[in-house]
Design a protein around this motif. Structure first.
Motif, PDB file in Angstrom:
ATOM      1  N   ALA A  91       0.637  -1.193   0.141  1.00  0.00           N
ATOM      2  CA  ALA A  91       0.022   0.226  -0.101  1.00  0.00           C
ATOM      3  C   ALA A  91       0.849   1.275   0.069  1.00  0.00           C
ATOM      4  N   GLN A  92       1.971   1.334   0.665  1.00  0.00           N
ATOM      5  CA  GLN A  92       2.960   2.286   0.750  1.00  0.00           C
ATOM      6  C   GLN A  92       3.408   2.564  -0.647  1.00  0.00           C
ATOM      7  N   ALA A  93       4.051   1.367  -0.998  1.00  0.00           N
ATOM      8  CA  ALA A  93       4.639   1.511  -2.482  1.00  0.00           C
ATOM      9  C   ALA A  93       3.473   2.120  -3.660  1.00  0.00           C
ATOM     10  N   GLU A  94       2.320   1.626  -3.562  1.00  0.00           N
ATOM     11  CA  GLU A  94       1.212   2.091  -4.389  1.00  0.00           C
ATOM     12  C   GLU A  94       1.202   3.557  -4.254  1.00  0.00           C
ATOM     13  N   ALA A  95       1.007   4.058  -3.019  1.00  0.00           N
ATOM     14  CA  ALA A  95       0.964   5.403  -2.864  1.00  0.00           C
ATOM     15  C   ALA A  95       1.870   6.393  -3.261  1.00  0.00           C
ATOM     16  N   LEU A  96       3.533   5.678  -2.999  1.00  0.00           N
ATOM     17  CA  LEU A  96       4.398   6.292  -3.382  1.00  0.00           C
ATOM     18  C   LEU A  96       4.402   6.606  -5.019  1.00  0.00           C
ATOM     19  N   ASP A  97       3.992   5.566  -5.818  1.00  0.00           N
ATOM     20  CA  ASP A  97       3.834   5.693  -7.268  1.00  0.00           C
ATOM     21  C   ASP A  97       2.799   6.633  -7.541  1.00  0.00           C
ATOM     22  N   ARG A  98       1.731   6.948  -6.757  1.00  0.00           N
ATOM     23  CA  ARG A  98       0.848   7.932  -7.298  1.00  0.00           C
ATOM     24  C   ARG A  98       1.229   9.203  -7.117  1.00  0.00           C
ATOM     25  N   GLY A 104       5.565  13.842 -12.201  1.00  0.00           N
ATOM     26  CA  GLY A 104       6.345  13.476 -13.017  1.00  0.00           C
ATOM     27  C   GLY A 104       7.834  13.021 -12.669  1.00  0.00           C
ATOM     28  N   THR A 105       8.060  12.640 -11.335  1.00  0.00           N
ATOM     29  CA  THR A 105       9.527  12.273 -11.074  1.00  0.00           C
ATOM     30  C   THR A 105       9.471  10.761 -10.746  1.00  0.00           C
ATOM     31  N   PRO A 106       9.537   9.625 -11.518  1.00  0.00           N
ATOM     32  CA  PRO A 106       9.391   8.357 -11.244  1.00  0.00           C
ATOM     33  C   PRO A 106      10.619   7.809 -10.578  1.00  0.00           C
ATOM     34  N   LEU A 107      10.492   6.687 -10.006  1.00  0.00           N
ATOM     35  CA  LEU A 107      12.235   6.292  -9.031  1.00  0.00           C
ATOM     36  C   LEU A 107      12.922   5.984 -10.227  1.00  0.00           C
ATOM     37  N   ASP A 108      14.396   6.225  -9.887  1.00  0.00           N
ATOM     38  CA  ASP A 108      15.206   5.386 -10.840  1.00  0.00           C
ATOM     39  C   ASP A 108      15.861   3.853 -10.813  1.00  0.00           C
ATOM     40  N   VAL A 109      15.608   3.548  -9.299  1.00  0.00           N
ATOM     41  CA  VAL A 109      16.131   2.500  -8.833  1.00  0.00           C
ATOM     42  C   VAL A 109      15.808   1.957  -7.393  1.00  0.00           C
ATOM     43  N   VAL A 110      15.609   0.610  -7.081  1.00  0.00           N
ATOM     44  CA  VAL A 110      15.027   0.201  -5.857  1.00  0.00           C
ATOM     45  C   VAL A 110      16.354  -0.905  -5.656  1.00  0.00           C
ATOM     46  N   LEU A 111      17.083  -0.369  -4.559  1.00  0.00           N
ATOM     47  CA  LEU A 111      18.168  -1.309  -4.262  1.00  0.00           C
ATOM     48  C   LEU A 111      18.175  -2.123  -2.986  1.00  0.00           C
TER      49      LEU A 111
END
Ligand code: ADP
Length: 186
Positions: A91-98, A104-111
């Motif tokens: 749920a947190q990841a989906e909220a972050l995506d939204r 218009g500033t997507p993530l570059d990487v998840v490490l």
């Protein structure tokens, strides 16, 4: 660079994060640090969060999502950031995506920093923080396995996940991590 740093409690994220923010000039957003500061300042959010933190459970998504939303809007985050301890649930990841889609500033990487569970327990038991008693440690490891590990598949599906072995000397691990991140840094 906008990155999420993910890994179980005791994986050594904090140690590596301190070096990474220096090298890549990123804002360090540690939700654990933010919640401990709120708890110590005895704010309403801090008091509420402490009920969960002290037993090793995750604080409710709404609380943490609000904190992150406000923090990401601050000026120092515009040049890139390292999210440490967030997201910890789907749920947190989906909220972050939204949130990131809106700007218009997507993530570059998840490490992901990978460390076997028996090693984690030993490391945490030797640390001595208030939430580092054996019972609370076990609960935090369970919370990681049940609520946070599903994020690995989530981010693999988005083509964002990179995994690094978290066993070895601090310097060695830093080298592994920067080998992955250097090509993404800008
Ligand atoms: P750890 O050393 O377990 O990685 P942190 O310092 O990141 O822990 O966080 C400590 C505690 O703060 C967690 O056990 C949890 O109760 C709470 N917490 C931190 N980040 C989050 C989050 N994103 N969602 C829910 N709870 C969180």
């Amino acid at each position: 660079m906008r990155m999420v740093f993910i890994g179980p409690p005791g994986a050594g994220k904090g140690t590596q994060a301190a070096r990474l923010i220096e090298k890549y000039r990123l804002a360090h957003l540690s939700t654990g640090d933010m919640l401990r500061a709120a708890r110590d300042a005895k704010t309403e959010v801090g008091k509420k969060a402490d009920e969960y933190m002290s037993t090793g459970q995750l604080v409710p998504d709404e609380i943490i999502i609000d904190i992150i939303r406000q923090r990401l809007a601050e000026p120092d985050c515009q040049g890139g950031y390292l999210l440490d301890g967030f997201p910890r649930t789907i749920a947190q990841a989906e909220a972050l995506d939204r949130m990131l889609a809106e700007t218009g500033t997507p993530l570059d990487v998840v490490l992901e920093l990978r460390v076997p569970e028996d090693e984690l327990f030993n490391r945490l038991a030797g640390r001595g923080r208030a939430d580092d008693t054996p019972q609370v440690i076990r609960q935090r490891l369970v919370a990681y396995r049940q609520q946070t590990e599903p994020l690995l598949a989530y981010y693999t599906g988005k083509g964002l996940l990179e995994s690094v072995d978290g066993l070895g000397a601090v310097e060695e691990i830093f080298d592994r991590v920067t080998t992955v991140l250097d090509p993404l840094a800008r």
